[in-house]
Design a protein around this motif. Structure first.
Motif, PDB file in Angstrom:
ATOM      1  N   ALA A  35       0.811  -1.215   0.000  1.00 35.05           N
ATOM      2  CA  ALA A  35       0.000   0.000   0.000  1.00 35.05           C
ATOM      3  C   ALA A  35       0.838   1.256   0.000  1.00 35.05           C
ATOM      4  CB  ALA A  35      -0.933   0.016   1.214  1.00 35.05           C
ATOM      5  N   ARG A  36       2.120   1.154   0.337  1.00 31.93           N
ATOM      6  CA  ARG A  36       2.958   2.345   0.349  1.00 31.93           C
ATOM      7  C   ARG A  36       3.430   2.743  -1.049  1.00 31.93           C
ATOM      8  NH1 ARG A  36       4.642   3.935   5.431  1.00 31.93           N
ATOM      9  NH2 ARG A  36       4.190   2.481   7.082  1.00 31.93           N
ATOM     10  N   GLY A  37       3.089   1.954  -2.066  1.00 31.55           N
ATOM     11  CA  GLY A  37       3.441   2.320  -3.426  1.00 31.55           C
ATOM     12  C   GLY A  37       2.536   3.410  -3.955  1.00 31.55           C
ATOM     13  N   GLY A  38       2.829   3.894  -5.167  1.00 35.47           N
ATOM     14  CA  GLY A  38       2.035   4.965  -5.754  1.00 35.47           C
ATOM     15  C   GLY A  38       0.644   4.485  -6.113  1.00 35.47           C
ATOM     16  N   PRO A  39      -0.371   5.336  -5.947  1.00 33.85           N
ATOM     17  CA  PRO A  39      -1.740   4.948  -6.265  1.00 33.85           C
ATOM     18  C   PRO A  39      -1.990   4.978  -7.765  1.00 33.85           C
ATOM     19  CG  PRO A  39      -1.685   7.218  -5.572  1.00 33.85           C
ATOM     20  CD  PRO A  39      -0.272   6.694  -5.441  1.00 33.85           C
ATOM     21  N   LEU A  67      -3.372   1.079   9.065  1.00 40.37           N
ATOM     22  CA  LEU A  67      -3.149   2.475   8.710  1.00 40.37           C
ATOM     23  C   LEU A  67      -2.677   2.587   7.259  1.00 40.37           C
ATOM     24  CD1 LEU A  67      -2.952   5.467   9.349  1.00 40.37           C
ATOM     25  CD2 LEU A  67      -0.709   5.042  10.397  1.00 40.37           C
ATOM     26  N   ASP A  68      -1.787   1.695   6.834  1.00 38.60           N
ATOM     27  CA  ASP A  68      -1.335   1.695   5.445  1.00 38.60           C
ATOM     28  C   ASP A  68      -2.508   1.596   4.476  1.00 38.60           C
ATOM     29  OD1 ASP A  68       1.280   1.836   6.264  1.00 38.60           O
ATOM     30  OD2 ASP A  68       1.770  -0.246   5.803  1.00 38.60           O
ATOM     31  N   ALA A  69      -3.466   0.734   4.817  1.00 32.26           N
ATOM     32  CA  ALA A  69      -4.623   0.537   3.935  1.00 32.26           C
ATOM     33  C   ALA A  69      -5.445   1.805   3.828  1.00 32.26           C
ATOM     34  CB  ALA A  69      -5.478  -0.615   4.454  1.00 32.26           C
ATOM     35  N   LYS A  70      -5.646   2.481   4.952  1.00 34.72           N
ATOM     36  CA  LYS A  70      -6.413   3.720   4.909  1.00 34.72           C
ATOM     37  C   LYS A  70      -5.680   4.795   4.114  1.00 34.72           C
ATOM     38  CE  LYS A  70      -7.334   3.782   9.512  1.00 34.72           C
ATOM     39  NZ  LYS A  70      -7.969   4.216  10.795  1.00 34.72           N
ATOM     40  N   VAL A  71      -4.376   4.876   4.282  1.00 35.52           N
ATOM     41  CA  VAL A  71      -3.584   5.866   3.546  1.00 35.52           C
ATOM     42  C   VAL A  71      -3.607   5.564   2.048  1.00 35.52           C
ATOM     43  CG1 VAL A  71      -1.263   6.794   3.203  1.00 35.52           C
ATOM     44  CG2 VAL A  71      -2.118   6.418   5.516  1.00 35.52           C
ATOM     45  N   ALA A  72      -3.490   4.292   1.679  1.00 36.17           N
ATOM     46  CA  ALA A  72      -3.511   3.925   0.262  1.00 36.17           C
ATOM     47  C   ALA A  72      -4.825   4.326  -0.392  1.00 36.17           C
ATOM     48  CB  ALA A  72      -3.269   2.424   0.112  1.00 36.17           C
ATOM     49  N   GLU A  73      -5.936   4.151   0.323  1.00 44.12           N
ATOM     50  CA  GLU A  73      -7.231   4.552  -0.212  1.00 44.12           C
ATOM     51  C   GLU A  73      -7.296   6.059  -0.397  1.00 44.12           C
ATOM     52  OE1 GLU A  73     -11.429   4.148  -1.296  1.00 44.12           O
ATOM     53  OE2 GLU A  73      -9.493   3.184  -1.629  1.00 44.12           O
ATOM     54  N   VAL A 105       2.154  11.255   7.149  1.00 47.79           N
ATOM     55  CA  VAL A 105       1.336  10.322   7.927  1.00 47.79           C
ATOM     56  C   VAL A 105       1.709  10.393   9.399  1.00 47.79           C
ATOM     57  CG1 VAL A 105       0.619   7.924   8.195  1.00 47.79           C
ATOM     58  CG2 VAL A 105       1.167   8.818   5.918  1.00 47.79           C
ATOM     59  N   PHE A 106       0.716  10.623  10.234  1.00 46.57           N
ATOM     60  CA  PHE A 106       0.912  10.736  11.673  1.00 46.57           C
ATOM     61  C   PHE A 106       0.185   9.582  12.365  1.00 46.57           C
ATOM     62  CE2 PHE A 106       1.488  14.887   9.914  1.00 46.57           C
ATOM     63  CZ  PHE A 106       2.499  15.472  10.658  1.00 46.57           C
ATOM     64  N   PRO A 107       0.917   8.572  12.821  1.00 44.45           N
ATOM     65  CA  PRO A 107       0.277   7.417  13.464  1.00 44.45           C
ATOM     66  C   PRO A 107      -0.114   7.723  14.906  1.00 44.45           C
ATOM     67  CG  PRO A 107       2.640   7.129  13.458  1.00 44.45           C
ATOM     68  CD  PRO A 107       2.373   8.409  12.704  1.00 44.45           C
ATOM     69  N   SER A 108      -1.102   7.018  15.360  1.00 46.49           N
ATOM     70  CA  SER A 108      -1.501   7.063  16.770  1.00 46.49           C
ATOM     71  C   SER A 108      -0.738   5.989  17.534  1.00 46.49           C
ATOM     72  CB  SER A 108      -2.998   6.796  16.889  1.00 46.49           C
ATOM     73  OG  SER A 108      -3.401   6.597  18.231  1.00 46.49           O
ATOM     74  N   PRO A 109      -0.586   6.146  18.843  1.00 46.52           N
ATOM     75  CA  PRO A 109      -0.174   4.972  19.624  1.00 46.52           C
ATOM     76  C   PRO A 109      -1.172   3.844  19.349  1.00 46.52           C
ATOM     77  CG  PRO A 109      -0.124   6.927  20.993  1.00 46.52           C
ATOM     78  CD  PRO A 109      -0.781   7.327  19.704  1.00 46.52           C
ATOM     79  N   VAL A 531      -2.233  13.018   6.997  1.00 48.42           N
ATOM     80  CA  VAL A 531      -3.165  11.987   7.458  1.00 48.42           C
ATOM     81  C   VAL A 531      -2.968  11.793   8.950  1.00 48.42           C
ATOM     82  CG1 VAL A 531      -3.900   9.588   7.221  1.00 48.42           C
ATOM     83  CG2 VAL A 531      -3.062  10.840   5.213  1.00 48.42           C
ATOM     84  N   PHE A 532      -4.044  11.939   9.707  1.00 50.11           N
ATOM     85  CA  PHE A 532      -4.003  11.812  11.165  1.00 50.11           C
ATOM     86  C   PHE A 532      -4.904  10.655  11.578  1.00 50.11           C
ATOM     87  CE2 PHE A 532      -3.728  16.343  10.021  1.00 50.11           C
ATOM     88  CZ  PHE A 532      -2.451  16.625  10.474  1.00 50.11           C
ATOM     89  N   ASP A 533      -4.330   9.631  12.184  1.00 50.73           N
ATOM     90  CA  ASP A 533      -5.109   8.439  12.530  1.00 50.73           C
ATOM     91  C   ASP A 533      -5.739   8.604  13.916  1.00 50.73           C
ATOM     92  OD1 ASP A 533      -6.238   5.999  12.099  1.00 50.73           O
ATOM     93  OD2 ASP A 533      -4.488   4.845  12.739  1.00 50.73           O
ATOM     94  N   HIS A 534      -6.763   9.431  13.981  1.00 50.81           N
ATOM     95  CA  HIS A 534      -7.444   9.691  15.250  1.00 50.81           C
ATOM     96  C   HIS A 534      -8.171   8.459  15.784  1.00 50.81           C
ATOM     97  CE1 HIS A 534      -7.259  14.184  15.704  1.00 50.81           C
ATOM     98  NE2 HIS A 534      -6.882  14.066  14.450  1.00 50.81           N
TER      99      HIS A 534
END
Length: 551
Positions: A35-39, A67-73, A105-109, A531-534
């Motif tokens: 998912a970290r590849g180009g869309p 999180l990767d999946a959400k970012v890829a979308e 991309v800002f991950p949550s704990p 991207v903030f993973d709230h």
């Protein structure tokens, strides 16, 4: 992804991939592997999969892949805005367009990140065991009715929730004790329908436990709750000592704020709030907590969070969002405005208009970067909270207006139309803001004396539906637009490219080129995207976008 300005949080890397995760109810699933590849613009939507929810078991090892999946979308949806080849882009001053915009991309704990939790509670008949009560196995136990935490899923209660690792540890560890107190006294347990928790991080953090009833409560309930409140307060002291080890620095891994006033913090250590229809009873000293956000620039900002009013449930992500906004204000905003005639080298710092400003969460941190700030918020409770938070942090250059943002937008557009030949300067804006901005009564915006030309930058943080047409029209007239979106697909994407283009991107019908845009992309470039993973382990995600007008 490289995360410009992102915070490194312990435990947020090295996870085992999962197969897929759906971003929203009507969204596609995206294979996490790779998912970290180009869309691929307009790529075919994969088959929809079941989406985890908070009531499902949590496996922290899946966090990174989810999180990767959400970012890829998001990359797929926003590819026409983030890839240079997709639209004709004119360089904005200070913006490097030699490469496409990559998400920050800002991950949550992955665990213990929620400071606000709400549960239904239900009685059930069964054997009260040592395990269910938390007492020593050597002590006697009796059969009887038990309370359990639940959530609602598709109109039905879930199975009993015995642990909730998404909550702050102080909430998670106190949850069983609250149920035991309610089980032990019919005055507390009878008619109990829900229990809510509001907490703040750190050795000196606070907590409010709200007990919601379907029957009237009165002084008898208050008297019955006094003893449990004292016991729970003592238990909370032990829990925080165990979690934070007596460290005077509040926060997760030493990342939160100052101790502050001892009496103030002692008053918020633990309080109980009882609610029934038309009645609210406080057992203790307060129905709020003090939350401290620590920014990367070293500032520690203190907020009074009132139970029942909106506050961000993930304070770690609140810090990341504010860090990103401040970085945009310190870099992109100044670079983008430096080439305009209004902002020569001798010009004063820019001014900010903030719509949907809430309790001042963003305002408190951003005010230092602007000459003046005017904020607009619909909720009177949040307006009062914002004024208190501004004063608490020594912010003197911001004003708060109680009004619907839509009404303010219409008022400002009418003024623009009436006075197309005139321009109101910052001094006039400050004078009118002083008169209109501190009013405690709600306004409809029709009498607004704010002039569009008095502001250089606009920040919006609208509801999930995004901006209405009038507010979008107003926002599009600014050189710099900062947009925080809690529903990027419905709100941000539609406001950026228009409903027709957004639908084409959502359904995979986008063919790589649009002949026209009806949103911000018609006049502005997307120069930063965050991207903030709230809300880990759910379909939800928040985004930040910085748009700059093309020159």
């Amino acid at each position: 992804f490289t995360s410009r300005g992102s915070r490194d949080v312990a435990g947020c890397s090295g996870f085992v991939p999962i197969e897929s995760l759906t971003m929203t109810g009507d969204a596609s699933s995206t294979v996490a592997e790779g998912a970290r590849g180009g869309p691929v613009p307009g790529g075919e939507r994969p088959a929809q999969e079941e989406v985890p929810e908070y009531h499902d078991p949590v496996d922290a090892s899946t966090y990174s892949a989810a999180l990767d999946a959400k970012v890829a979308e998001l990359e797929r949806l926003f590819s026409p805005l983030t890839q240079q080849a997709s639209i004709p882009i004119l360089n904005a001053k200070g913006v490097d367009r030699s490469v496409s915009v990559r998400p920050e991309v800002f991950p949550s704990p992955p665990l213990n990140f929620r400071s606000r939790c709400r549960f239904q509670v239900m009685w059930e008949d069964g054997l009260v065991t040592a395990e269910s009560t938390g007492i020593s196995p050597g002590e006697s136990v009796d059969p009887g009715r038990r309370l359990s935490y639940r959530m609602w899923n598709k109109g039905k209660p879930t199975a009993p929730i015995t642990e909730f690792p998404m909550a702050l540890r102080e909430i998670e560890e106190l949850m069983p004790a609250v149920l035991r107190e309610a089980e032990a006294d019919p005055e507390l347990g009878n008619g109990l329908q829900a229990i809510h928790f509001l907490a703040s991080r750190g050795i000196h953090g606070g907590m409010v436990v709200t007990m919601v009833y379907g029957r009237p409560i009165d002084e008898a309930w208050k008297m019955a709750a006094e003893g449990p409140r004292a016991r729970l307060k003592a238990a909370m002291g032990d829990i925080r000592e165990r979690i934070y080890g007596g460290d005077d620095d509040d926060g997760f891994d030493g990342l939160a704020g100052p101790r502050g006033d001892d009496e103030e913090f002692d008053a918020t250590t633990l309080n109980i709030l009882g609610r029934s229809r038309g009645t609210q009873i406080v057992v203790g000293d307060a129905c709020h907590v003090f939350e401290t956000l620590t920014l990367r620039d070293g500032r520690r900002l203190s907020y009074r969070q009132v139970e029942g009013a909106f506050s961000n449930p993930n304070s770690f992500m609140a810090e990341s969002t504010l860090d990103w906004l401040c970085d945009c204000a310190a870099t992109i905003v100044r670079e983008a405005l430096s080439g305009t005639t209004e902002h020569s080298a001798e010009a004063a710092p820019p001014s900010l208009l903030e719509l949907y400003s809430g309790n001042g969460n963003h305002t408190v941190g951003l005010a230092k970067y602007f000459d003046s700030v005017a904020t607009v918020e619909l909720s009177g409770v949040l307006c009062e909270a914002a004024r208190g938070n501004l004063a608490r942090n020594g912010v003197e250059n911001a004003k708060v207006l109680h009004s619907p943002s839509e009404s303010v937008a219409r008022g400002m557009l009418r003024r623009k139309k009436r006075h197309e030949e005139g321009r109101v300067g910052k001094a006039a804006m400050a004078a009118t803001a002083t008169g209109a901005g501190d009013g405690s009564k709600r306004g409809d915006g029709s009498g607004m004396d704010f002039d569009i030309n008095a502001y250089d930058v606009v920040l919006v943080d609208p509801p999930r539906a995004g901006l209405d047409p009038d507010t979008l029209d107003l926002v599009s007239r600014f050189d710099v637009v900062l947009y925080i979106s809690c529903d990027p697909r419905k709100g941000l994407l539609e406001n950026a490219v228009g409903p027709h283009a957004a639908r084409a991107l959502d359904t995979g019908e986008f063919e790589g080129e649009f002949k026209g845009w009806s949103g911000l992309a018609r006049t502005h470039d997307l120069v930063r995207f965050a991207v903030f993973d709230h809300f880990p382990y759910t379909r939800h995600i928040e985004c930040g976008a910085c748009f700059v007008r093309r020159r």
